[in-house]
Design a protein around this motif. Structure first.
Motif, PDB file in Angstrom:
ATOM      1  N   GLN A   1      -0.764   0.558  19.743  1.00 18.64           N
ATOM      2  CA  GLN A   1      -0.959  -0.358  19.078  1.00 18.64           C
ATOM      3  C   GLN A   1      -0.488  -1.377  20.373  1.00 18.64           C
ATOM      4  O   GLN A   1      -0.516  -1.434  20.733  1.00 18.64           O
ATOM      5  N   THR A   2      -1.972  -2.660  19.617  1.00 15.32           N
ATOM      6  CA  THR A   2      -1.894  -3.628  20.810  1.00 15.32           C
ATOM      7  C   THR A   2      -0.020  -4.162  20.256  1.00 15.32           C
ATOM      8  O   THR A   2       0.927  -4.405  19.665  1.00 15.32           O
ATOM      9  N   GLU A   3       0.417  -4.992  21.667  1.00 16.96           N
ATOM     10  CA  GLU A   3       1.448  -6.113  22.010  1.00 16.96           C
ATOM     11  C   GLU A   3       0.512  -7.318  22.247  1.00 16.96           C
ATOM     12  O   GLU A   3      -0.702  -7.512  22.451  1.00 16.96           O
ATOM     13  N   LEU A   4       1.395  -8.485  22.637  1.00 14.71           N
ATOM     14  CA  LEU A   4       0.807  -9.900  22.729  1.00 14.71           C
ATOM     15  C   LEU A   4      -0.220  -9.735  24.147  1.00 14.71           C
ATOM     16  O   LEU A   4      -1.216 -10.305  24.001  1.00 14.71           O
ATOM     17  N   GLY A   5       0.679  -9.387  25.064  1.00 14.12           N
ATOM     18  CA  GLY A   5      -0.368  -9.215  26.275  1.00 14.12           C
ATOM     19  C   GLY A   5      -1.438  -8.385  26.586  1.00 14.12           C
ATOM     20  O   GLY A   5      -1.309  -7.444  26.392  1.00 14.12           O
ATOM     21  N   ALA A   6      -2.891  -8.663  26.713  1.00 12.41           N
ATOM     22  CA  ALA A   6      -4.254  -7.675  26.885  1.00 12.41           C
ATOM     23  C   ALA A   6      -3.821  -6.312  27.829  1.00 12.41           C
ATOM     24  O   ALA A   6      -4.078  -5.281  27.034  1.00 12.41           O
ATOM     25  N   TYR A   7      -2.634  -6.608  28.362  1.00 15.25           N
ATOM     26  CA  TYR A   7      -2.199  -5.226  29.157  1.00 15.25           C
ATOM     27  C   TYR A   7      -0.961  -4.778  28.691  1.00 15.25           C
ATOM     28  O   TYR A   7      -0.135  -4.094  28.984  1.00 15.25           O
ATOM     29  N   ASN A   8      -0.622  -4.991  27.759  1.00 13.70           N
ATOM     30  CA  ASN A   8      -0.025  -4.230  27.044  1.00 13.70           C
ATOM     31  C   ASN A   8      -0.201  -3.747  25.639  1.00 13.70           C
ATOM     32  O   ASN A   8      -0.892  -3.902  25.067  1.00 13.70           O
ATOM     33  N   ILE A   9       0.455  -2.142  25.632  1.00 14.50           N
ATOM     34  CA  ILE A   9       0.335  -1.598  23.734  1.00 14.50           C
ATOM     35  C   ILE A   9       2.094  -0.843  23.692  1.00 14.50           C
ATOM     36  O   ILE A   9       2.854  -1.422  24.386  1.00 14.50           O
ATOM     37  N   GLU A  10       1.962  -1.053  22.223  1.00 10.95           N
ATOM     38  CA  GLU A  10       3.262  -0.163  22.288  1.00 10.95           C
ATOM     39  C   GLU A  10       3.244   0.661  21.583  1.00 10.95           C
ATOM     40  O   GLU A  10       1.830   1.255  20.153  1.00 10.95           O
ATOM     41  N   PHE A  11       3.936   1.707  21.388  1.00 13.66           N
ATOM     42  CA  PHE A  11       4.347   3.505  20.683  1.00 13.66           C
ATOM     43  C   PHE A  11       5.234   3.421  19.924  1.00 13.66           C
ATOM     44  O   PHE A  11       6.522   2.842  20.081  1.00 13.66           O
ATOM     45  N   ASN A  12       4.383   3.784  19.157  1.00 11.81           N
ATOM     46  CA  ASN A  12       5.839   3.444  17.011  1.00 11.81           C
ATOM     47  C   ASN A  12       5.803   5.258  17.269  1.00 11.81           C
ATOM     48  O   ASN A  12       5.431   5.812  16.773  1.00 11.81           O
ATOM     49  N   VAL A  13       7.374   5.164  18.132  1.00 13.50           N
ATOM     50  CA  VAL A  13       7.806   6.425  17.658  1.00 13.50           C
ATOM     51  C   VAL A  13       8.514   6.965  16.051  1.00 13.50           C
ATOM     52  O   VAL A  13       8.716   6.007  15.562  1.00 13.50           O
TER      53      VAL A  13
ATOM     54  N   ILE B   1       8.746   1.895  20.729  1.00  8.52           N
ATOM     55  CA  ILE B   1       8.598   1.641  23.234  1.00  8.52           C
ATOM     56  C   ILE B   1       7.502   0.781  23.302  1.00  8.52           C
ATOM     57  O   ILE B   1       6.317   1.620  23.083  1.00  8.52           O
ATOM     58  N   GLU B   2       7.768  -0.766  23.841  1.00  7.01           N
ATOM     59  CA  GLU B   2       6.329  -1.920  24.739  1.00  7.01           C
ATOM     60  C   GLU B   2       5.856  -1.211  26.354  1.00  7.01           C
ATOM     61  O   GLU B   2       7.094  -1.060  26.811  1.00  7.01           O
ATOM     62  N   CYS B   3       4.562  -0.676  27.153  1.00  9.09           N
ATOM     63  CA  CYS B   3       4.314  -0.493  27.296  1.00  9.09           C
ATOM     64  C   CYS B   3       3.754  -1.129  28.264  1.00  9.09           C
ATOM     65  O   CYS B   3       3.092  -2.106  27.140  1.00  9.09           O
ATOM     66  N   ASN B   4       2.921  -1.418  29.535  1.00  6.74           N
ATOM     67  CA  ASN B   4       2.216  -2.071  30.400  1.00  6.74           C
ATOM     68  C   ASN B   4       1.066  -1.231  30.812  1.00  6.74           C
ATOM     69  O   ASN B   4       1.917  -0.180  30.977  1.00  6.74           O
ATOM     70  N   LEU B   5      -0.017  -1.344  31.075  1.00  5.02           N
ATOM     71  CA  LEU B   5      -0.995  -0.994  31.380  1.00  5.02           C
ATOM     72  C   LEU B   5      -1.117  -1.397  32.909  1.00  5.02           C
ATOM     73  O   LEU B   5      -1.405  -2.574  33.112  1.00  5.02           O
ATOM     74  N   VAL B   6      -1.563  -0.453  34.004  1.00  2.01           N
ATOM     75  CA  VAL B   6      -1.632  -1.391  35.169  1.00  2.01           C
ATOM     76  C   VAL B   6      -3.361  -0.240  36.023  1.00  2.01           C
ATOM     77  O   VAL B   6      -3.483   0.909  35.200  1.00  2.01           O
TER      78      VAL B   6
END
Length: 492
Positions: free
Chosen positions: A77-89, A49-54
């Protein structure tokens, strides 16, 4: 995010050697498909699940390194954007009540991550495209610190030789040029994995391609980008354009795009890897020390690093995966069709619908894809991305139908039967397929709710940016309730 690289620049000789190694890996892979024992007796499913940070104002927060340090969990983990993270289930099997347990675990993990993100002044949002993202947010330090991402950006623009055009027609057309792959970072998805045997791979991939259109129409959740209302699932077209290595001349010549639905039904997983090698030049030509021929001859399982890295830079909506765990090779279909969100229960419902319908379709005596042209499956996919639940889809035996009719009359019974074959408990089937039924009957998915909410807020006199921020605040409240999106109230 994929495996990290050690360098961002590659010589011509390096690229030539990488091409040789990729071809060598492909030859070894062909031998393995004929001779090796792949792990598939107890198939596992997986989810990313890729998520955003606000921030507190629901604007993008470019602080994923700080948030990840606070979460301190290797599943994030990190994703491409500095406002993205990824959750690996963590992977698991489907039978019984496993999905209910997984829903509880995913919610608990995300709630814990949210609490730790809050300590840094941030919130985690599961949505296909962050509605408050604007051009100014991607003009500075937008990229995560990663050699891989920098190398990917540089390689795409070296191959292209010019800025990328983003031109998306919708209710409100968006047209701009970008000098980086920053717009790609806006696309946050949920990825579903299914482990399959070599003999069953083709049927499962073909079935996943057939399902991609209905899947997307049901799950669309990305109607806004840079303040413009575009497609129901804008993420599909934006991702394709933001990573396009082809200038106009190569498009005209028919060169294939890196983001690719494909062009034919397959008979083996080898077809897909062979297409990768034949049609696509390397983007990240990092070499490993492995000799795959020697590894296989010694009775060990080669990692095929170059082939896997190359595969990771070709963005099929249903991607083939070769992997090695505890010395055993296995194959997976990676479904990349769906956006993230809106809630955990919505995503679990999307997953149950996919796994159930996939099982039933892949085991039919006369497969559906023998009655459906590949180009029609692609047309369904594109129509679903653009129009969502208002799309018109072609289905063998039913003709041209709306997604709600297709789901309620044809696909829900198939999904229920497929989940029965997976030995999924009745209460699990009822819970998640009930969500899909409710969404189809109400005609409300995430994209529909978002656009209706913004229209209501603008009707009160709010500007578009203010309405998007307020909509996102309300979205986050409802996201944490875990009530499915078709039951969400609109602002009054």
């Amino acid at each position: 995010m994929g495996e990290e690289l050690t360098q961002t620049e590659f010589t011509r000789e390096h690229r030539r050697e990488y091409r040789r190694k990729v071809q060598l890996c492909l030859d070894v892979f062909e031998t393995m498909l004929a001779q090796s024992s792949f792990d598939f007796e107890k198939p596992l499913t997986g989810m990313e699940i890729e998520c955003n940070l606000v921030d507190a104002d629901y604007q993008p927060a470019m602080n994923n390194s700080e948030v990840l340090a606070a979460i301190a969990d290797p599943a994030y983990q990190t994703e491409l954007g500095a406002y993205n993270i990824e959750f690996n289930v963590p992977p698991r099997r489907l039978p019984g009540r496993a999905a209910l347990d997984l829903e509880g675990e995913v919610r608990a993990s995300l709630n814990a991550a949210e609490a730790k993100a809050n300590s840094d002044g941030s919130h985690i949002v599961m949505v296909g495209i962050l509605p408050t993202l604007m051009p100014q947010h991607l003009s500075g330090h937008w990229m995560s610190e990663s050699t891989r991402y920098q190398a990917l950006n540089d390689s795409i623009f070296t191959a292209r030789g010019e800025d990328i055009d983003i031109d998306i027609h919708g209710p409100e057309r968006l047209s701009l040029q970008t000098a980086s792959i920053a717009p790609e970072s806006a696309c946050t998805s949920m990825q579903l994995h299914l482990q399959v045997s070599p003999g069953d791979f083709a049927n499962n991939w073909n079935a996943a391609q057939v399902l991609a259109g209905p899947q997307l129409a049901l799950g669309a959740n990305s109607p806004y980008f840079f303040g413009h209302r575009l497609w129901a699932e804008t993420r599909i077209e934006l991702f394709a354009q933001a990573t396009d290595t082809r200038p106009d001349e190569l498009k005209t010549q028919g060169v294939r795009p890196r983001v690719w639905f494909g062009e034919r039904w397959i008979t083996s997983i080898f077809d897909l890897f062979e297409e990768n090698v034949r049609y696509f030049p390397s983007l990240l030509p990092e070499l490993s020390d492995e000799d795959p021929v020697a590894e296989l001859a010694a009775g060990r399982t080669p990692t095929l690093s170059e082939l896997r890295l190359h595969n990771g830079t070709i963005y099929r909506w249903n991607r083939p995966v070769y992997d090695v765990v505890a010395g055993r090779p296995h194959l997976r279909v990676e479904n990349r069709v769906l956006p993230a969100g809106p809630t955990v229960v919505d995503m679990m419902a999307n997953a149950a619908f996919y796994y159930g319908a996939l099982r039933a379709l892949s085991e039919e005596d006369r497969p559906l894809w023998t009655k459906l042209s590949f180009s029609t499956a692609q047309a369904n996919f594109e129509a679903a991305a653009q129009y969502g639940l208002d799309a018109r889809l072609y289905w063998p035996g039913a003709g041209e139908v709306t997604p709600d009719e297709l789901v309620l009359r044809h696909l829900l019974p198939l999904a229920d039967e497929g989940l029965r074959r997976w030995e999924v408990a009745a209460e699990v089937r009822d819970r998640y397929l009930g969500v899909i039924e409710g969404r189809a009957k109400s005609g409300r998915n995430g994209a529909v709710w978002q656009t209706a909410a913004v229209a209501a807020l603008q009707g009160r006199g709010m500007s578009r940016p203010a309405a998007l921020a307020e909509m996102l605040r309300l979205y986050c409240e409802r996201m944490h309730s875990n009530d499915p999106v078709h039951t969400w109230e609109l602002p009054t």
